[in-house]
Motif scaffolding. Structure first.
Motif, PDB file in Angstrom:
ATOM      1  N   SER A  94       0.853  -1.196   0.000  1.00 33.13           N
ATOM      2  CA  SER A  94       0.000   0.000   0.000  1.00 33.13           C
ATOM      3  C   SER A  94       0.887   1.242   0.000  1.00 33.13           C
ATOM      4  CB  SER A  94      -0.906   0.002   1.237  1.00 33.13           C
ATOM      5  OG  SER A  94      -0.136   0.318   2.385  1.00 33.13           O
ATOM      6  N   PRO A  95       0.379   2.349  -0.545  1.00 28.43           N
ATOM      7  CA  PRO A  95       1.172   3.586  -0.565  1.00 28.43           C
ATOM      8  C   PRO A  95       1.618   4.002   0.845  1.00 28.43           C
ATOM      9  CG  PRO A  95      -0.745   3.818  -1.977  1.00 28.43           C
ATOM     10  CD  PRO A  95      -0.906   2.519  -1.248  1.00 28.43           C
ATOM     11  N   LEU A 119       8.724   6.340  -5.289  1.00 24.43           N
ATOM     12  CA  LEU A 119       8.735   7.299  -4.178  1.00 24.43           C
ATOM     13  C   LEU A 119      10.141   7.812  -3.892  1.00 24.43           C
ATOM     14  CD1 LEU A 119       6.407   5.770  -1.419  1.00 24.43           C
ATOM     15  CD2 LEU A 119       5.979   7.765  -2.865  1.00 24.43           C
ATOM     16  N   TYR A 139       5.507   4.398   2.039  1.00 28.94           N
ATOM     17  CA  TYR A 139       6.031   5.661   2.554  1.00 28.94           C
ATOM     18  C   TYR A 139       6.740   5.462   3.897  1.00 28.94           C
ATOM     19  CZ  TYR A 139       6.077  10.477   4.229  1.00 28.94           C
ATOM     20  OH  TYR A 139       6.473  11.683   4.716  1.00 28.94           O
ATOM     21  N   ALA A 150       1.872   0.664  -5.527  1.00 28.82           N
ATOM     22  CA  ALA A 150       2.940   1.618  -5.202  1.00 28.82           C
ATOM     23  C   ALA A 150       4.302   0.959  -5.411  1.00 28.82           C
ATOM     24  CB  ALA A 150       2.800   2.060  -3.752  1.00 28.82           C
ATOM     25  N   ARG A 151       5.252   1.751  -5.877  1.00 25.44           N
ATOM     26  CA  ARG A 151       6.621   1.269  -6.023  1.00 25.44           C
ATOM     27  C   ARG A 151       7.530   2.085  -5.105  1.00 25.44           C
ATOM     28  NH1 ARG A 151       3.976  -1.531  -9.279  1.00 25.44           N
ATOM     29  NH2 ARG A 151       4.878  -2.800 -10.931  1.00 25.44           N
TER      30      ARG A 151
END
Lengths: 459, 459
Positions: free
Chosen positions: B258-259, B296, B263, B291-292
């Motif tokens: 998940s984003p 990010l 993060y 998400a990668r």
């Protein structure tokens, strides 16, 4: 080259090398200033200055009252950092870098391969077309752990022609000859081990050993193989784990191993529990077969490796190991863990090209062309006062002595700026004692510009 | 699994592991009997017996009055020896061995790839025919150090589609995805370093890390990525150097990052100076992009890798690294030292296949076939009481819990004897806590025999 460096730099380089090769472990205490000064034979103030500079670089740190310690987090592995005392131009990767990505239009008498148009292009194109029609399993599936059986069976027959007795079940296909060596290094070596190389030897052996964080000792190479007395003394003094050498045609000298030297080397290896890698990448260039360690030894302590990049194509990556039978399982585990499978497609194209009816004629033509190139190159070099250390029976290399007052590294640098990539002696020399030598590749020397640039650049 | 072993065997295994990972250096002194007994919480006589057996095996030796020492000449690297406490059947190479060389006619619901006839065979054959007509330089020459520019440019465009900003000059082609990881391991890791893996994770990460003699710590994996609190605690306690994980579709669970987790992981990694390898080998299987970390992070501490063996062909070996720009030079040096060049032919065939007008339709068909296979497989497993840990959005894997009283390792052994290769949970689990889990590959499960053999073999 050491005389270019200050004493402080020598101490710094030595400490860095010992950290890189894990002789000094992370968080371990460095020798005291006094002990180090005594060991190096320098003054304590030299050592203090070196330690302080290393501290500034974050490589070591001091604990008040307790001395200096190796910092925990070391920088990522840089092969040039590991060999800081080697001048950049003679770092063992120098020739590879220049040859693999030369300046536009550069000539490459220093590179270690034949010109593309000498290779077996027609056989490779035929091989690719054949494989385009192969079974779906060849096109799409992972190889078996050992690799394509048909190619391993063919290698068994080819080795039999050199009196090397290797079953297909002890042959492991790899992604390249270099990767074959790398697998064996990983299998046999622990950081801090000692490995013997020929001095001079193929420069990439040296680069590759740096990556394994081991100590490297050079044995002087004679026209018949390694100097056997020096070899015996090295085994006594350094207790090495492994010796790596070329079969058939030695790189860079073009020398061949005599049966008597082969026998003595094996005897010494056996007595010392030493393993040997025999790299036979130039096998098909031989006109008259030389002695093979793997043939004498029966693959008990010799790992025999080869590839097809010098004869078929350097673009298709495929090599092999013929290994002592008891180590095959562990080597295959390592091969899977570190590369997963091998390429069935590459193995199938190699198989097609090697069994192509044109391959034998192709190699015969190569022998003739190389002999002719050698005959044309020698007098052109002689005019410049550049003379071979020996006259090779086969292969592409001439290991030559430069005339007085010429330094190979400086000459290579001057010629590079004029678009000619050379292979200066010290890239091949563990002891840095080949600064008067240069390796030439006769197959890459048809162009007159090479001799003009050499003449302009020599002193 | 430890309860199968005696206390003596536990001590022996621990000492062997510490020697193999160079925590105990050759010729260093082992902890005294008394100190070791205290550390292990066992009696001194247990330690004495363990040390004596190790001495019989030649692994350590005693100096009268001075204790026990690590023998100088250690045996060659055996991945199974390094992990002696792991039962043979759940050693991380077990699934690879069985899947790459299965018994004749075996079915392989445990393997990690699509059936050969699902892959892009027509595009590969076309690619081979195209390359058979390519320039001589493609057919015969070594690749440049980074590899075929056209393919690197294409990869730049493909990564841009995932918001990953990588210039062709920071993309390094490798011989495979596994070799890409191996190069980064060599570059970043020193024996004794600690690496974090997901628990469960792709089993070959574990096998490969064993070959690098590092300590491995598992972080529990949740349906959104690694458990962030556990991750933070591990960074605090173990000070790891590196974290390796999958992008897009997690192997074996099929979960996606998940984003928010991405993060947090990056924030923690940055604070701790941790590097990350993000293995995106299943990128083209995604239906909706996840998400990668590399997107990010902007490739500052993330090394992003991939290959084509799951989509185009496993027979052609080609992978890549998109690396932080400052490390490209050193990685390329290592690539040359340990493998010399790459395969231009392989890169050219991959380029041809990826740009083939049929590739997009091929992957769309794969998505549809996988969704259908998932739909058919789930109820057949459910009938046996085998339920997925989560329902993956894409990909070929189902990570399933077995019904009570079933042990995955024992079940895998029983099914193997009946010609069905399974992937039991503990091969994926660093903490050996997945003995109730099994990874299934829905693309390999059309055959009814698989479910029959499972039903017969379960308890």
């Amino acid at each position: 080259m050491n005389n270019k460096f200050t004493r402080i730099e020598i101490v710094m380089a030595d400490v860095k090398e010992k950290i890189a090769t894990v002789i000094y472990m992370p968080e371990s205490r460095l020798p005291s200033i006094r002990a180090a000064a005594k060991d190096y034979g320098f003054s304590p103030s030299t050592v203090v200055e070196a330690y302080e500079r290393l501290q500034t670089e974050g490589i070591i740190y001091s604990r008040p009252g307790a001395g200096f310690y190796v910092a925990e987090t070391t920088a990522p592995l840089s092969l040039t950092d590991i060999a800081p005392k080697i001048d950049r131009v003679v770092d063992p990767l120098w020739v590879s870098r220049q040859s693999l990505e030369p300046p536009d239009g550069a000539l490459k008498p220093g590179c270690g391969w034949l010109p593309a148009d000498w290779l077996f292009e027609v056989g490779m194109r035929r091989g690719l077309r054949n494989v385009a029609k192969a079974d779906a399993s060849i096109i799409s599936e992972y190889a078996t752990p050992l690799g394509l059986l048909a190619l391993r069976q063919l290698l068994t027959r080819r080795m039999a022609g050199l009196s090397i007795n290797a079953e297909p079940s002890q042959i492991i296909l790899t992604d390249s000859g270099t990767q074959a060596i790398d697998l064996i290094f990983r299998f046999l070596l622990t950081p801090g081990d000692t490995v013997v190389v020929d001095d001079p030897c193929y420069f990439n052996f040296r680069a590759q050993l740096l990556a394994h964080r081991v100590k490297v000792v050079g044995v002087p190479y004679t026209p018949n193989g390694p100097d056997v007395d020096a070899f015996a003394a090295i085994l006594d003094e350094h207790k090495p784990r492994l010796y790596i050498t070329n079969a058939a045609i030695h790189n860079p000298t073009g020398a061949t191993l005599s049966p008597a030297t082969a026998y003595r080397v094996l005897q010494l290896a056996q007595a010392a529990g030493l393993y040997i890698i025999e790299d036979d990448i130039f096998a098909d260039f031989e006109v008259k077969p030389a002695a093979r360690l793997a043939a004498l030894d029966g693959l008990s302590r010799v790992f025999y490796i080869g590839s097809f990049s010098k004869t078929l194509s350097a673009s298709l990556r495929c090599g092999y190991i013929a290994a002592p039978i008891e180590w095959v399982g562990s080597l295959v585990d390592l091969k899977i863990a570190t590369g997963f499978g091998g390429s069935q497609l590459a193995a199938a194209v190699v198989f097609s090209a090697l069994t192509d009816s044109g391959y034998r004629k192709h190699m015969n033509d190569i022998h003739t062309r190389l002999a002719s190139a050698r005959t044309h190159t020698l007098p052109r070099l002689a005019k410049l006062g550049i003379v071979p250390w020996l006259l090779p029976q086969a292969g592409m290399f001439l290991w030559c002595r430069l005339p007085e007052n010429n330094n190979a590294t400086e000459l290579a640098n001057r010629c590079l700026s004029k678009g000619v990539v050379l292979a200066p002696g010290n890239v091949f020399s563990q002891s840095d004692n080949a600064e008067k030598f240069m390796r030439f590749n006769v197959a890459q020397m048809s162009h007159s510009k090479i001799f003009e640039v050499l003449a302009q650049s020599m002193t």
